[in-house]
Design a protein around this motif. Structure first.
Motif, PDB file in Angstrom:
ATOM      1  N   GLY A 102      12.086  46.069 -39.459  1.00  0.00           N
ATOM      2  CA  GLY A 102      11.013  45.428 -38.699  1.00  0.00           C
ATOM      3  C   GLY A 102      11.541  44.248 -37.901  1.00  0.00           C
ATOM      4  N   ALA A 103      12.380  43.430 -38.541  1.00  0.00           N
ATOM      5  CA  ALA A 103      12.947  42.262 -37.861  1.00  0.00           C
ATOM      6  C   ALA A 103      13.781  42.707 -36.662  1.00  0.00           C
ATOM      7  N   ALA A 104      14.577  43.771 -36.871  1.00  0.00           N
ATOM      8  CA  ALA A 104      15.403  44.274 -35.773  1.00  0.00           C
ATOM      9  C   ALA A 104      14.521  44.748 -34.625  1.00  0.00           C
ATOM     10  N   LEU A 105      13.449  45.454 -34.984  1.00  0.00           N
ATOM     11  CA  LEU A 105      12.554  45.990 -33.961  1.00  0.00           C
ATOM     12  C   LEU A 105      11.901  44.852 -33.175  1.00  0.00           C
ATOM     13  N   VAL A 106      11.412  43.835 -33.897  1.00  0.00           N
ATOM     14  CA  VAL A 106      10.761  42.699 -33.240  1.00  0.00           C
ATOM     15  C   VAL A 106      11.747  42.014 -32.303  1.00  0.00           C
ATOM     16  N   ALA A 107      12.979  41.802 -32.799  1.00  0.00           N
ATOM     17  CA  ALA A 107      13.985  41.118 -31.977  1.00  0.00           C
ATOM     18  C   ALA A 107      14.224  41.880 -30.683  1.00  0.00           C
ATOM     19  N   VAL A 108      14.417  43.202 -30.803  1.00  0.00           N
ATOM     20  CA  VAL A 108      14.705  44.009 -29.620  1.00  0.00           C
ATOM     21  C   VAL A 108      13.519  43.986 -28.663  1.00  0.00           C
TER      22      VAL A 108
END
Lengths: 434, 262
Positions: A218-224
């Motif tokens: 989720g964190a990776a997705l939000v960052a991207v």
């Protein structure tokens, strides 16, 4: 009157604006120096620009990334445990303490100054937390805040003496190095080591993992997503204002690269114990400090001061305020780093903040690409640099290499980095970019 | 006097300045009108820089009056001068090499939107400003370090224009510049005049002075040594005023008479 060749033949050349045209001639907006290498629009232009930049010595983060890849290949071929999720996750958590200190060092280096006291200040922060919470029973959160404040105060004192009284920063912070180390030994008292709780906020700083795999992804997705949207809307806004903007293809390429890295890292963490809290805090700090440096007038003042003190003074920048505050920031991050380091070993001891910690923090900032000469650098440099240093330490430890050799190798890497820094500066000078 | 009828933007009346035992300026008179380029010339140590610094507020004057648009004003510190509308471009340009053109133009007065730097608006306005001044810079997003000396000078002058000053003081803008670059800067000075700014230009270079100035004010040993109309005065006359070849009883008497008539 005019000495400009393009305008002396202005018959039948309406595209070139005459040099001594009245200001009303808005056709002058098309005037571009013919010798200038203008970047072509579109993706091809982007690649061309990249090639030219590398040749002109604007390497950016390239040498560090190449270095990291070499480190990975070498250590993986020596020991197949290096590139395991467990080891990489350990490296990521271990680097945060030094990395936080290096963030503060980046601020100081941007001014073209140095802070030698960060190691000792980090030790004081760890010790004051332990003394307050373990010996005096202060609530953990209050002890954490007070410990960080200790660092901020120490930094403010250094900054004020440097900025207002005019003592060289080197001397002030050298005095600070000695003083704060003594101060730490004093408050630790006779027993020397204070063990902290095996649970609670402080313990979690270095030992909590978001074990739910959805958190990391989720964190990776939000960052991207955030990166793409902010780049996209920024580009749209620039287009609307009629100033050069990034082509969509470039934004997409950058987003894809970020996505690959972000999801690979998330996958790696999830193979182990999940996303570490320490890494989340570190990344948040990097994003925040990068924003402050590049998007606020305070950050602009720091860069200006690193470029030319006289120009800053004439522009009305309060030099004493900026210098003092930068040392306060450096002290604050030193304290934060010290808390992470103490949390990692669940203890405050007499050795904290001494040894090679100071040098590693400075080396991390420099290896990451922050210039020693002031005015050039980003806080992301601290992440790259500390990754290099911690990877080397862990890789050598896996091989069972003695600490003495580790230090020699770290020193060698630092030397190579400053040589690259000096050479790129020379190349940049000859390319007119330094 | 060409502009006798108009009120000068800036007028110095009997301005004196002492530094300890040194009388740097004695009873200096100077008038600058809107849309006029006044060259301030004189040998080394003649007091050009001191005079400029008194106008810019770096050194407060000891005696005399500074009139701004006909009214006597006090200029005690650089801020006072800026508030009046006086912009000074010193010889060392005071630009930050590591910051790009936009950043340097707006240094210390960044445009903000909700507390965050409004880079897009600053870039748009920078391009607009450079375009109206016909300044040719490769890109407004390259660091100052990559610009030539002439381009840096034009950026420094452009920066002084951001506050829409009425009077621009240029301290030796063409020193250390090549032929082409000097021409660029002189073009810019002419454009400032066209836009109605008053310009004080300090220069050692007679060719530059002849090229762009309307009037030449000569200082010698801290005193006025004549104000000449550039079109009707030969270079030799100006040079003799600078070196003091004309500084004798005859010229002093003539100057006195001229003052009485005024």
């Amino acid at each position: 009157m005019s000495t400009d060749k393009t305008s002396s033949t202005d018959l039948g050349k309406p595209a070139t604006a005459p040099v001594d045209a009245p200001p009303a001639a808005d056709a002058a907006s098309a005037a571009v120096d013919p010798r200038l290498l203008v970047r072509e629009q579109g993706f091809g232009g982007y690649l061309g620009e990249l090639k030219r930049k590398v040749r002109a010595g604007e390497l950016g983060a390239l040498p560090v990334i190449v270095g990291l890849i070499i480190i990975c290949i070498v250590f993986q071929s020596l020991n197949s445990n290096f590139l395991t999720a467990g080891n990489l996750s350990d490296i990521s958590v271990a680097m945060v303490g030094t990395g936080m200190i290096a963030v503060g060092i980046v601020f100081v280096l941007l001014l073209g100054e140095i802070d030698l006291s960060v190691g000792s200040v980090s030790g004081v922060a760890g010790a004051s937390f332990a003394v307050l919470s373990v010996l005096h029973g202060t609530p953990e959160w209050l002890a954490l805040i007070l410990a960080i404040l200790t660092g901020a105060v120490a930094g403010t004192i250094h900054g004020f003496i440097f900025a207002r009284i005019g003592v060289p920063a080197f001397a002030v912070t050298l005095a600070g190095l000695l003083f704060w180390n003594g101060f730490m030994l004093k408050i630790l008292g006779d027993n020397g080591t204070i063990n902290t709780n095996g649970s609670g906020v402080f313990y979690n700083l270095s030992n909590y993992f978001f074990s739910d795999i959805a958190v990391a992804y989720g964190a990776a997705l939000v960052a991207v997503a955030v990166y793409f949207l902010s780049a996209f809307f920024d580009s749209r806004r620039r287009e609307a204002a009629g100033v050069p903007s990034r082509p969509l293809s470039e934004i997409v390429l950058r987003t894809v690269l970020l996505a690959v890295v972000a999801f690979a890292v998330a996958f790696m963490f999830n193979q182990n114990k999940g996303l570490p809290l320490a890494v989340v805090i570190f990344l948040a700090v990097l994003i925040l400090t990068d924003f402050v440096l590049r998007r606020t007038s305070y950050g602009r003042m720091i860069f200006a001061l690193g470029g030319s003190v006289e120009a800053s003074r004439r522009a009305g920048i309060n030099i004493v305020m900026v210098r003092t505050s930068v040392y306060a920031i450096s002290g604050t991050f030193a304290a934060v780093g010290g808390l992470f380091l103490a949390s990692k070993i669940s203890a405050a001891n007499q050795g904290a903040g001494s040894g090679d910690l100071l040098m590693n923090a400075i080396a991390a900032a420099v290896i990451g690409g922050t210039s020693l000469f002031g005015g050039r650098g980003r806080t992301w440099n601290a992440l790259l640099g500390v990754l290099v240093i911690t990877s080397i330490q862990y890789g050598l430890a896996l091989e069972g290499v003695a600490a003495a050799i580790q230090q020699m190798i770290t020193g060698g890497v630092l030397l190579i980095t400053v040589i690259i820094d000096a050479i790129t500066r020379k190349t940049q000078k000859s390319a007119g970019r330094a | 006097m060409v502009h006798v009828s108009a009120t000068p933007v800036l007028a110095l009346r009997g301005v004196s300045k002492r530094f300890g035992a040194v009388q740097a300026l004695t009873d200096v008179e100077l008038e600058v009108h809107a849309g006029e380029v006044v060259a301030l010339v004189g040998d080394n140590g003649a007091g050009k820089s001191t005079l400029v610094k008194t106008i810019a507020g770096v050194h407060p004057i000891d005696d005399g009056v500074i009139e701004w648009e006909g009214k006597a004003v006090q200029i005690g510190k650089p801020n006072d001068a800026q508030t009046l509308g006086i912009a000074t471009v010193y010889q060392d340009l005071a630009l930050c090499d590591n910051i790009d053109v936009v950043g340097n133009l707006y240094l210390g007065r960044e445009l903000k939107k909700r507390g965050v730097l409004d880079e897009v608006e600053m870039e748009r306005r920078s391009r607009e400003l450079l375009t109206t001044l016909s300044i040719r810079i490769p890109s407004v997003r390259i660091p100052i370090a990559s610009l030539s000396g002439g381009q840096r000078q034009t950026v420094a002058i452009a920066r002084s224009m951001l506050g829409e000053p009425k009077l621009v003081i240029l301290d030796e803008p063409t020193a250390a510049l090549g032929v082409e670059q000097t021409a660029q800067v002189l073009d810019l000075v002419e454009r400032l005049r066209q836009r109605g700014h008053a310009v004080v230009l300090i220069s050692h270079n007679m060719a530059d002075v002849k090229a762009v100035a309307d009037k030449v004010a000569v200082l010698r040993l801290g005193r006025n040594n004549g104000v000449f109309d550039v079109k009707t005065t030969s270079q030799e006359e100006i040079i003799s005023a600078i070196t003091g070849a004309t500084d004798n009883a005859v010229t002093r008497r003539a100057a006195r008479n001229a003052e009485v008539q005024k």
